[in-house]
Scaffold this active site. Structure first.
Site, PDB file in Angstrom:
ATOM      1  N   LYS A 133      -1.393   0.525 -24.744  1.00 16.06           N
ATOM      2  CA  LYS A 133      -1.634   0.447 -26.190  1.00 16.06           C
ATOM      3  C   LYS A 133      -0.280   0.564 -26.975  1.00 16.06           C
ATOM      4  CE  LYS A 133      -6.081   1.748 -25.445  1.00 16.06           C
ATOM      5  NZ  LYS A 133      -7.385   2.921 -25.432  1.00 16.06           N
ATOM      6  N   GLU A 140      -0.611   4.671  -0.540  1.00 14.96           N
ATOM      7  CA  GLU A 140      -1.314   6.102  -0.568  1.00 14.96           C
ATOM      8  C   GLU A 140      -0.481   7.359  -0.612  1.00 14.96           C
ATOM      9  OE1 GLU A 140      -4.388   5.053   2.044  1.00 14.96           O
ATOM     10  OE2 GLU A 140      -5.879   4.862   0.232  1.00 14.96           O
ATOM     11  N   TYR A 170       1.089  -1.410  -0.186  1.00 15.45           N
ATOM     12  CA  TYR A 170       0.174  -0.097  -0.047  1.00 15.45           C
ATOM     13  C   TYR A 170       0.832   1.248   0.070  1.00 15.45           C
ATOM     14  CZ  TYR A 170      -5.002  -0.239  -0.361  1.00 15.45           C
ATOM     15  OH  TYR A 170      -6.261  -0.418  -0.517  1.00 15.45           O
ATOM     16  N   THR A 209      -3.310   5.867 -21.859  1.00 13.01           N
ATOM     17  CA  THR A 209      -3.073   4.662 -21.462  1.00 13.01           C
ATOM     18  C   THR A 209      -1.663   4.218 -21.583  1.00 13.01           C
ATOM     19  OG1 THR A 209      -3.344   3.408 -23.562  1.00 13.01           O
ATOM     20  CG2 THR A 209      -5.331   3.883 -22.247  1.00 13.01           C
ATOM     21  N   ARG A 250      -1.065  -2.739 -18.272  1.00 11.35           N
ATOM     22  CA  ARG A 250      -2.413  -2.003 -18.394  1.00 11.35           C
ATOM     23  C   ARG A 250      -2.456  -0.752 -17.301  1.00 11.35           C
ATOM     24  NH1 ARG A 250      -6.683  -3.229 -21.086  1.00 11.35           N
ATOM     25  NH2 ARG A 250      -5.277  -4.607 -22.282  1.00 11.35           N
ATOM     26  N   ASP A 304      -5.951  13.740 -25.253  1.00 13.37           N
ATOM     27  CA  ASP A 304      -6.017  12.364 -24.790  1.00 13.37           C
ATOM     28  C   ASP A 304      -5.321  11.404 -26.051  1.00 13.37           C
ATOM     29  OD1 ASP A 304      -6.564   9.438 -24.377  1.00 13.37           O
ATOM     30  OD2 ASP A 304      -8.969   9.813 -24.229  1.00 13.37           O
TER      31      ASP A 304
END
Ligand SMILES: *Cc1c(COP(=O)(O)O)cnc(C)c1O
Length: 414
Positions: free
Chosen positions: A226, A53, A51, A223, A232, A197
């Site tokens: 791609k 954060e 974790y 992303t 991903r 984008d």
């Protein structure tokens, strides 16, 4: 895989079958690619347990001495690869990255304006079924009715009329270069922030095969999986002016703990993307798409905009007497993976549109070149003629299998 085979043979066997499917089919879905084995190793590491954060050196949990270094390396590599002032590598994927960009740049109820979905835009650019279309007032522009290219005069006129807070440049099914400089002029004229984008084309931008939006945009979203060929995920790049707002929008605005295993995989992919080999890869993607398009035209296919100057081709399957779905289905049976897609001003319904969308990022990752593109176009033409004949499709499958074995898919165990 032996641990997995032991613990869960059912899932292990399905993954093995998926490996085989990915290795033995020709991947023409333009949003898909093959990451390297190195990227997959980093993504499948112990970092999935942690974790984190917050941001490097400002975390809410102890034990971040290595995580911080990894995230800082990913950020540094992205900044230098794209020439960006500030980068956030935490978005879980492209869609949450876009929502974070809106949260950073405007208020609920403000107007956002992007390319209409049936004309090649993305759901998250304000389409009605997306939260972005429900939280914000959404306006759309379309492509030119005859050329099917972006119509910058019409975009300017509409932007001046509706005065969006955020103007979005970017697409998911558009086969031509996007002029980000003109978008920036229009955004300035109408008092909008510009969000570019580049989910599909970020690998082309990184490799110098498409002009970069970085000098022109307030925020760039992408992303990572791609054409950029990472794991991903998603990423936001912006001017220093927006750094705080972007970081706050991602965490704590929308997300909790970042997926540091994915961020490590992204760091590896960004290192790969900074090599001369990747620059050659990006240019080869475009050269392959042009070769594929040319041969399809020779076979009498009708291509949206008449061709391509990026990684993607949209063809009208009805020019061959099939619907987009029938054509994509028959191609898949033969071993050519694509997707049915609307074409601009499509007279057919979105769930069974006229078009098929194909692209060259994945086949280029396998090392295929123009000669193989001609072969693939010939197979697509044969599928269109013989799509009702299981025997003909099976013959194509055998030929495809032979080609796939000559060009192993990166990162996939054989
Ligand atoms: C793929 C894509 C996205 C969304 O990415 P996901 O990772 O699927 O959420 C956003 N914008 C564009 C233009 C895309 O093509």
């Amino acid at each position: 895989m032996s641990n997995l085979e032991h613990a869960d043979p059912e899932i292990a066997s399905l993954i093995a079958r998926e490996d085989h499917r990915q290795a033995r089919q020709i991947r023409l879905i333009p949003s898909e690619n093959y990451t390297s084995a190195a990227v997959m190793e980093a993504t499948g590491s112990s970092l999935t347990n942690k974790y984190s954060e917050g941001y490097p050196n400002k975390r809410y949990y102890e034990g971040q001495e290595f995580i911080d270094q990894i995230e800082l390396i990913a950020i540094g590599r992205a900044k230098s690869l794209f020439g960006a002032e500030h980068v956030n590598v935490q978005p879980y994927s492209g869609s949450p990255a876009n929502l974070a960009a809106f949260v950073a740049l405007c208020q609920p109820g403000d107007t956002i304006m992007g390319l209409s979905l049936p004309h090649g835009g993305h759901l998250t650019h304000g389409w009605s079924v997306s939260a972005t279309g429900q939280f914000y007032k959404s306006e759309r522009y379309e492509v030119h009715p005859e050329t099917h290219r972006l119509d910058y005069d019409a975009i300017r006129a509409k932007a001046l009329a509706v005065r969006p807070r955020v103007l979005i440049a970017g697409a998911t099914a558009y086969s031509r270069q996007i002029d980000f400089a003109i978008f920036a002029e229009i955004a300035k004229e109408c008092g909008a922030y510009l969000l570019c984008d580049i989910a599909h084309i970020s690998g082309l931008v990184a490799g110098g095969a498409h002009p970069s939006p970085i000098p022109h945009a307030d925020v760039v979203s992408t992303t990572t999986h791609k054409t950029l060929r990472g794991p991903r995920g998603g990423m936001l790049l912006c001017k220093e002016l927006h750094a705080k707002a972007v970081d706050r929008a991602v965490f704590p605005g929308l997300q909790g703990g970042p997926h540091e295993n994915v961020i490590a995989g992204l760091a590896v992919a960004l290192k790969e993307a900074a090599t001369p080999a990747f620059t050659a890869y990006a240019h080869a993607i475009v050269a392959n798409a042009k070769a594929l398009a040319e041969r399809l035209l020779e076979h009498g296919f009708s291509l949206v905009t008449g061709g391509t100057d990026n990684h993607l081709i949209l063809f009208d399957a009805t020019s061959k007497g099939a619907t987009g779905k029938e054509m994509a289905r028959a191609m898949a049976i033969a071993g050519l993976e694509a997707n049915a897609n609307t074409i601009p001003f499509d007279p057919r319904k979105p769930f069974d549109p006229s078009g098929v969308r194909i692209g060259t990022p994945a086949v280029t990752s396998r090392g295929m070149g123009p000669a193989e593109m001609i072969q693939i176009a010939d197979w697509i033409a044969r599928v269109s003629e013989a799509r009702q004949s299981p025997d003909s499709l099976a013959r194509i499958t055998t030929e495809i299998d032979t080609l796939c074995q000559q060009f192993p898919a990166p990162g996939i165990p054989v």
